[in-house]
Scaffold this motif. Sequence first.
Motif, PDB file in Angstrom:
ATOM      1  N   LEU A 133       0.814  -1.210   0.000  1.00 53.81           N
ATOM      2  CA  LEU A 133       0.000   0.000   0.000  1.00 53.81           C
ATOM      3  C   LEU A 133       0.856   1.272   0.000  1.00 53.81           C
ATOM      4  CD1 LEU A 133      -2.778  -1.148   2.500  1.00 53.81           C
ATOM      5  CD2 LEU A 133      -2.847  -1.181  -0.003  1.00 53.81           C
ATOM      6  N   GLY A 134       2.035   1.191  -0.619  1.00 54.07           N
ATOM      7  CA  GLY A 134       2.887   2.362  -0.755  1.00 54.07           C
ATOM      8  C   GLY A 134       3.823   2.629   0.410  1.00 54.07           C
ATOM      9  N   TYR A 135       3.951   1.694   1.341  1.00 55.51           N
ATOM     10  CA  TYR A 135       4.803   1.887   2.518  1.00 55.51           C
ATOM     11  C   TYR A 135       5.776   0.731   2.686  1.00 55.51           C
ATOM     12  CZ  TYR A 135       1.430   5.449   3.882  1.00 55.51           C
ATOM     13  OH  TYR A 135       0.627   6.558   3.900  1.00 55.51           O
ATOM     14  N   ILE A 136       6.898   1.019   3.345  1.00 52.32           N
ATOM     15  CA  ILE A 136       7.826  -0.003   3.815  1.00 52.32           C
ATOM     16  C   ILE A 136       7.734   0.012   5.337  1.00 52.32           C
ATOM     17  CG2 ILE A 136       9.859   1.510   3.788  1.00 52.32           C
ATOM     18  CD1 ILE A 136      10.195  -2.035   2.697  1.00 52.32           C
ATOM     19  N   TYR A 137       7.678  -1.155   5.965  1.00 56.48           N
ATOM     20  CA  TYR A 137       7.516  -1.283   7.412  1.00 56.48           C
ATOM     21  C   TYR A 137       8.736  -1.987   7.992  1.00 56.48           C
ATOM     22  CZ  TYR A 137       2.704  -0.272   6.224  1.00 56.48           C
ATOM     23  OH  TYR A 137       1.574   0.319   5.726  1.00 56.48           O
ATOM     24  N   LEU A 138       9.306  -1.441   9.058  1.00 58.67           N
ATOM     25  CA  LEU A 138      10.420  -2.052   9.772  1.00 58.67           C
ATOM     26  C   LEU A 138       9.916  -2.493  11.144  1.00 58.67           C
ATOM     27  CD1 LEU A 138      13.231   0.556   9.013  1.00 58.67           C
ATOM     28  CD2 LEU A 138      12.595  -1.467   7.685  1.00 58.67           C
ATOM     29  N   ILE A 139      10.192  -3.743  11.515  1.00 61.29           N
ATOM     30  CA  ILE A 139       9.703  -4.306  12.769  1.00 61.29           C
ATOM     31  C   ILE A 139      10.890  -4.539  13.700  1.00 61.29           C
ATOM     32  CG2 ILE A 139       8.410  -6.186  13.824  1.00 61.29           C
ATOM     33  CD1 ILE A 139       7.197  -6.683  10.988  1.00 61.29           C
ATOM     34  N   PRO A 140      10.943  -3.820  14.838  1.00 63.05           N
ATOM     35  CA  PRO A 140      12.065  -4.001  15.767  1.00 63.05           C
ATOM     36  C   PRO A 140      11.940  -5.293  16.576  1.00 63.05           C
ATOM     37  CG  PRO A 140      10.526  -2.391  16.648  1.00 63.05           C
ATOM     38  CD  PRO A 140      10.011  -2.781  15.285  1.00 63.05           C
ATOM     39  N   THR A 141      13.086  -5.789  17.060  1.00 67.15           N
ATOM     40  CA  THR A 141      13.072  -7.008  17.871  1.00 67.15           C
ATOM     41  C   THR A 141      12.563  -6.739  19.275  1.00 67.15           C
ATOM     42  OG1 THR A 141      15.358  -6.674  18.537  1.00 67.15           O
ATOM     43  CG2 THR A 141      14.968  -8.087  16.621  1.00 67.15           C
ATOM     44  N   SER A 142      12.679  -5.501  19.753  1.00 66.27           N
ATOM     45  CA  SER A 142      12.205  -5.160  21.093  1.00 66.27           C
ATOM     46  C   SER A 142      11.778  -3.703  21.122  1.00 66.27           C
ATOM     47  CB  SER A 142      13.300  -5.411  22.135  1.00 66.27           C
ATOM     48  OG  SER A 142      14.404  -4.577  21.882  1.00 66.27           O
TER      49      SER A 142
ATOM     50  N   THR B  72      -6.341  -1.183   5.172  1.00 68.04           N
ATOM     51  CA  THR B  72      -6.557  -1.007   3.735  1.00 68.04           C
ATOM     52  C   THR B  72      -5.915   0.273   3.218  1.00 68.04           C
ATOM     53  OG1 THR B  72      -8.692   0.046   4.156  1.00 68.04           O
ATOM     54  CG2 THR B  72      -8.707  -2.326   3.699  1.00 68.04           C
ATOM     55  N   ASP B  73      -5.297   1.061   4.121  1.00 69.16           N
ATOM     56  CA  ASP B  73      -4.609   2.290   3.685  1.00 69.16           C
ATOM     57  C   ASP B  73      -3.150   2.350   4.130  1.00 69.16           C
ATOM     58  OD1 ASP B  73      -4.727   2.904   6.394  1.00 69.16           O
ATOM     59  OD2 ASP B  73      -6.036   4.638   6.150  1.00 69.16           O
ATOM     60  N   GLY B  74      -2.694   1.382   4.908  1.00 66.02           N
ATOM     61  CA  GLY B  74      -1.311   1.328   5.347  1.00 66.02           C
ATOM     62  C   GLY B  74      -1.005   2.104   6.608  1.00 66.02           C
ATOM     63  N   ILE B  75      -1.944   2.900   7.101  1.00 68.56           N
ATOM     64  CA  ILE B  75      -1.733   3.727   8.290  1.00 68.56           C
ATOM     65  C   ILE B  75      -2.692   3.350   9.417  1.00 68.56           C
ATOM     66  CG2 ILE B  75      -1.791   6.086   9.206  1.00 68.56           C
ATOM     67  CD1 ILE B  75       0.523   5.654   7.333  1.00 68.56           C
ATOM     68  N   ASN B  76      -3.963   3.238   9.087  1.00 73.49           N
ATOM     69  CA  ASN B  76      -4.998   2.944  10.086  1.00 73.49           C
ATOM     70  C   ASN B  76      -5.235   1.438  10.148  1.00 73.49           C
ATOM     71  OD1 ASN B  76      -5.788   5.765  10.717  1.00 73.49           O
ATOM     72  ND2 ASN B  76      -6.226   5.769   8.522  1.00 73.49           N
ATOM     73  N   TRP B  77      -5.179   0.896  11.369  1.00 73.49           N
ATOM     74  CA  TRP B  77      -5.312  -0.543  11.586  1.00 73.49           C
ATOM     75  C   TRP B  77      -6.527  -0.828  12.458  1.00 73.49           C
ATOM     76  CZ3 TRP B  77      -1.706  -3.935   9.464  1.00 73.49           C
ATOM     77  CH2 TRP B  77      -0.569  -3.341   8.911  1.00 73.49           C
TER      78      TRP B  77
END
Length: 167
Positions: free
Chosen positions: A94-103, A147-152
């Motif tokens: 949806l036009g975004y890259i997401y980085l998930i931290p380990t902690s 469905t927009d990449g920001i709101n969950w």
Amino acid sequence: LAQRPGAIDYAGGRYRMVGSGPVLASGTSLTTLGSNLSGPVSYLRGVEILPDGEIWAVGDKNLVLRSVDGGTTWALVDTGQPATKNWKGLASGLGYIYLIPTSGGGYYYSSDGVAFTFSDGFSPQQILFTGTKLVAFSYGGVSYESTDGINWSPAATPDATISNVIY
């Protein structure tokens, strides 16, 4: 490849895999990232191929790499985070890259791959793009969708323990 895969992705007829060390396998070739980068290389934990062929990889010690030429060359991405930040995974959609931290909870997202915004709405273990929406799996069997990449919003979760999901 004598390494246990840390993450694997497939796009454009090619597989991309990160191992349990500073290596990235692309198709049938193996590249040691230490030979392509100056400075220290840490363990890689995730790889993501965007629809346009751009590749991202993340790991320990705030290692975020980006290739715009199919993995031939790599550039370090400045996330604005300290060198102690470890990344366990990443996703795109949806036009975004997401980085998930380990902690530390939350996640980081960017629409341009340059400026990253922190969100502490929930702490995902994994985020997947289904083609029409993003689905995030969090701790305790809780899942979210966007469905927009920001709101969950909360999503239905199967009656099973989700430790790793393959889409």
